[in-house]
Scaffold this active site. Structure first.
Site, PDB file in Angstrom:
ATOM      1  N   GLY A  48       3.982   7.389   3.073  1.00 43.69           N
ATOM      2  CA  GLY A  48       5.227   6.380   2.470  1.00 43.69           C
ATOM      3  C   GLY A  48       4.569   5.167   2.074  1.00 43.69           C
ATOM      4  N   GLU A  49       5.153   4.096   2.521  1.00 43.70           N
ATOM      5  CA  GLU A  49       4.743   2.779   1.985  1.00 43.70           C
ATOM      6  C   GLU A  49       4.505   1.767   2.904  1.00 43.70           C
ATOM      7  OE1 GLU A  49       8.448   2.155   0.221  1.00 43.70           O
ATOM      8  OE2 GLU A  49       8.059   2.960  -1.611  1.00 43.70           O
ATOM      9  N   VAL A  50       3.508   1.022   2.805  1.00 41.31           N
ATOM     10  CA  VAL A  50       3.152  -0.022   3.518  1.00 41.31           C
ATOM     11  C   VAL A  50       3.633  -1.577   3.075  1.00 41.31           C
ATOM     12  CG1 VAL A  50       1.438  -1.253   5.185  1.00 41.31           C
ATOM     13  CG2 VAL A  50       1.075   1.125   4.421  1.00 41.31           C
ATOM     14  N   GLY A  78       0.845  -1.196  -0.058  1.00 44.80           N
ATOM     15  CA  GLY A  78       0.028  -0.071   0.160  1.00 44.80           C
ATOM     16  C   GLY A  78       0.796   1.336  -0.020  1.00 44.80           C
ATOM     17  N   ASP A 106     -10.058  10.594  10.274  1.00 42.91           N
ATOM     18  CA  ASP A 106      -9.847  10.112   8.905  1.00 42.91           C
ATOM     19  C   ASP A 106     -10.569   8.924   8.374  1.00 42.91           C
ATOM     20  OD1 ASP A 106      -9.038  10.511   6.254  1.00 42.91           O
ATOM     21  OD2 ASP A 106      -7.173  10.014   6.610  1.00 42.91           O
TER      22      ASP A 106
HETATM   23  N1  LIG Z   1      -2.051  -4.116   8.356  1.00 44.87           N
HETATM   24  C1  LIG Z   1      -2.445  -4.068   6.898  1.00 44.87           C
HETATM   25  N2  LIG Z   1      -2.554  -5.213   6.269  1.00 44.87           N
HETATM   26  C2  LIG Z   1      -2.840  -5.159   5.101  1.00 44.87           C
HETATM   27  N3  LIG Z   1      -2.711  -3.872   4.383  1.00 44.87           N
HETATM   28  C3  LIG Z   1      -2.562  -2.776   5.056  1.00 44.87           C
HETATM   29  C4  LIG Z   1      -2.342  -2.806   6.491  1.00 44.87           C
HETATM   30  N4  LIG Z   1      -2.066  -1.475   6.859  1.00 44.87           N
HETATM   31  C5  LIG Z   1      -2.051  -0.847   5.484  1.00 44.87           C
HETATM   32  N5  LIG Z   1      -2.632  -1.384   4.461  1.00 44.87           N
HETATM   33  C6  LIG Z   1      -2.816  -1.116   3.227  1.00 44.87           C
HETATM   34  O1  LIG Z   1      -1.859   0.122   2.904  1.00 44.87           O
HETATM   35  C7  LIG Z   1      -2.681   1.236   2.789  1.00 44.87           C
HETATM   36  C8  LIG Z   1      -2.096   2.464   3.338  1.00 44.87           C
HETATM   37  O2  LIG Z   1      -2.055   2.445   4.857  1.00 44.87           O
HETATM   38  P1  LIG Z   1      -2.385   3.598   5.868  1.00 44.87           P
HETATM   39  O3  LIG Z   1      -2.133   3.098   7.153  1.00 44.87           O
HETATM   40  O4  LIG Z   1      -3.807   3.958   5.539  1.00 44.87           O
HETATM   41  O5  LIG Z   1      -1.399   4.691   5.557  1.00 44.87           O
HETATM   42  P2  LIG Z   1      -1.551   6.235   5.324  1.00 44.87           P
HETATM   43  O6  LIG Z   1      -1.333   7.141   6.421  1.00 44.87           O
HETATM   44  O7  LIG Z   1      -0.315   6.497   4.310  1.00 44.87           O
HETATM   45  O8  LIG Z   1      -2.710   6.414   4.488  1.00 44.87           O
HETATM   46  C9  LIG Z   1      -4.083   0.918   3.292  1.00 44.87           C
HETATM   47  O9  LIG Z   1      -5.121   1.696   2.568  1.00 44.87           O
HETATM   48  C10 LIG Z   1      -4.118  -0.319   2.992  1.00 44.87           C
HETATM   49  O10 LIG Z   1      -4.359  -0.772   1.662  1.00 44.87           O
HETATM   50 MG   LIG Z   2      -4.601   5.864   5.077  1.00 46.38          MG
END
Ligand SMILES: Nc1ncnc2c1ncn2[C@@H]1O[C@H](COP(=O)(O)OP(=O)(O)O)[C@@H](O)[C@H]1O
Ligand SMILES: [Mg+2]
Length: 370
Positions: free
Chosen positions: A84-86, A79, A200
């Site tokens: 940044g990146e997940v 994601g 959010d």
């Molecule tokens: N624990 C997780 N398991 C699977 N996918 C995740 C997880 N955390 C985040 N993602 C993926 O990454 C995306 C971005 O994560 P998020 O925490 O919302 O970051 P940001 O603060 O950059 O928006 C999410 O919309 C989801 O698609």
């Molecule tokens: Mg998010």
């Protein structure tokens, strides 16, 4: 430095003075080098911090968090968001999610880690936090947040890919209400929990677990309420969050930011929009609609505040609730909840607890095992 730890089951506190150089990063009120092994450590800008009162946080001791983070092997990007990146990572034969912030985003990383470590936050419908770590490789600092990994990804991804049964819809909506009710709720007592507003909430910030229930994620913009002093733990800036999901009072800036309840009411408005996204995908009598974002038919993609305000505040428009939903009990109830989440007057909206009760009753009536 002020620390809190358990010794033979007793909560103990120590307060000592440390030098500026012992702060990590230097000069900032983040972790102290000497914090390893303690459950909660706070450093201040000033020389003495005698009046500090710390509570035992939930979560692993900091040194354990660091050890976990440093033995994770990153696998693939899953994601991208604001900061940044997940990544999906492997740890001890299992999957974990790693959200990586750039060092420029240190404040955001720290804030999200801080919120996740609020005492008593852990709940089956809130993303399970594992560890925070700041790793310096000599050239730059990588800031990690480690959490449970959910392979279905976000609710947005899930609804794009799959339609849901009535049972599936009720499981998703009830579990989301459960998570939000826990987040919003204040638990009194020394081991209590402050009320927290998300700010959010949207389908991209809710994850779908293996058992097809929700986990609320991305707590980076959340605010906590200190009910003793009736204050909010950070100076809330006017308009944060995602424009499409902003409540009318946020769009037109009439929200009373001194009043913590206002933020909860704005979350409920956004929850109603998420419910609409879910309900459209419900297979009833052999039909379901395609996935769409709320207001897809009224605003362009990446709408500006002004475009949203015109539709939501001036024209008082809301996503369409089809008439045929009235013929099916579950969709009828969902439509009614949505309308009551979308009132222009925030105080008139349902509470998460009320929604939870209504949906629990619906699940009983529909004979659904949760
Ligand atoms: N624990 C997780 N398991 C699977 N996918 C995740 C997880 N955390 C985040 N993602 C993926 O990454 C995306 C971005 O994560 P998020 O925490 O919302 O970051 P940001 O603060 O950059 O928006 C999410 O919309 C989801 O698609
Ligand atoms: Mg998010």
């Amino acid at each position: 430095m002020a620390s809190t730890f358990f010794n033979n089951g007793q909560e103990q506190h120590i307060r000592v003075c440390i030098t500026r150089d012992s702060l990590v990063p230097p000069g900032q009120p983040f972790y102290c080098l000497s914090a390893e092994g303690y459950l909660n450590t706070h450093c201040c800008y000033t020389d003495y911090c005698n009046s500090m009162d710390l509570k035992i946080p939930s979560g692993l001791p900091l040194f354990v968090q660091r050890t976990v983070a440093r033995t994770i092997v990153l696998q693939e990007i899953i994601g991208k968001g604001r900061f940044g990146e997940v990544w999906r990572g492997r740890w001890r034969g299992g999957d974990v999610a790693v959200k990586i912030f750039s060092s420029r985003e240190e404040r955001s990383w720290f804030r999200e880690a801080e919120i996740y470590q609020t005492i008593m936050l852990r709940h089956e419908n809130i993303l399970g936090f594992i560890a925070a770590d700041n790793k310096d490789n000599g050239t730059w600092t990588q800031l990690w947040l480690v959490s449970d990994y959910h392979e279905y990804g976000s609710l947005f991804d899930y609804l794009n890919r799959y339609s849901v049964t009535t049972e599936g819809m009720i499981k998703l909506t009830l579990s989301a209400a459960n998570g939000l009710a826990h987040l919003h709720m204040e638990i009194l007592g020394t081991q209590g929990k402050p009320g927290i507003a998300h700010r959010d909430l949207k389908s991209k910030n809710i994850l779908v677990k293996k058992n097809c229930t929700c986990a609320i994620a991305d707590l980076g913009l959340a605010v906590r309420h200190d009910s003793a002093t009736d204050t909010i733990d950070i100076a809330p800036n006017q308009r944060v969050g995602t424009k499409r999901y902003m409540a009318p009072e946020v769009l037109d800036e009439t929200i009373n930011m001194k009043h913590f309840e206002s933020f909860k009411c704005a979350d409920i408005y956004a929850l109603g929009l998420v419910y609409w996204e879910i309900a459209r995908r419900c297979n009833t009598g052999g039909v379901h609609e395609e996935y769409q974002l709320p207001y897809y038919d009224l605003v362009p993609s990446d709408p500006a505040i002004d475009e949203m305000r015109k539709v939501v505040c001036d024209q008082n428009q809301r996503p369409n609730i089809p008439n045929w939903w009235q013929s099916y009990e579950a969709l009828r109830v969902m439509g009614k909840i949505m309308r009551e989440c979308w009132y222009a007057n925030g105080a008139a909206r349902l509470t998460a607890l009320r929604i939870k009760k209504t949906l629990s009753q619906l699940s009983i009536d529909e004979d659904i095992k949760i």
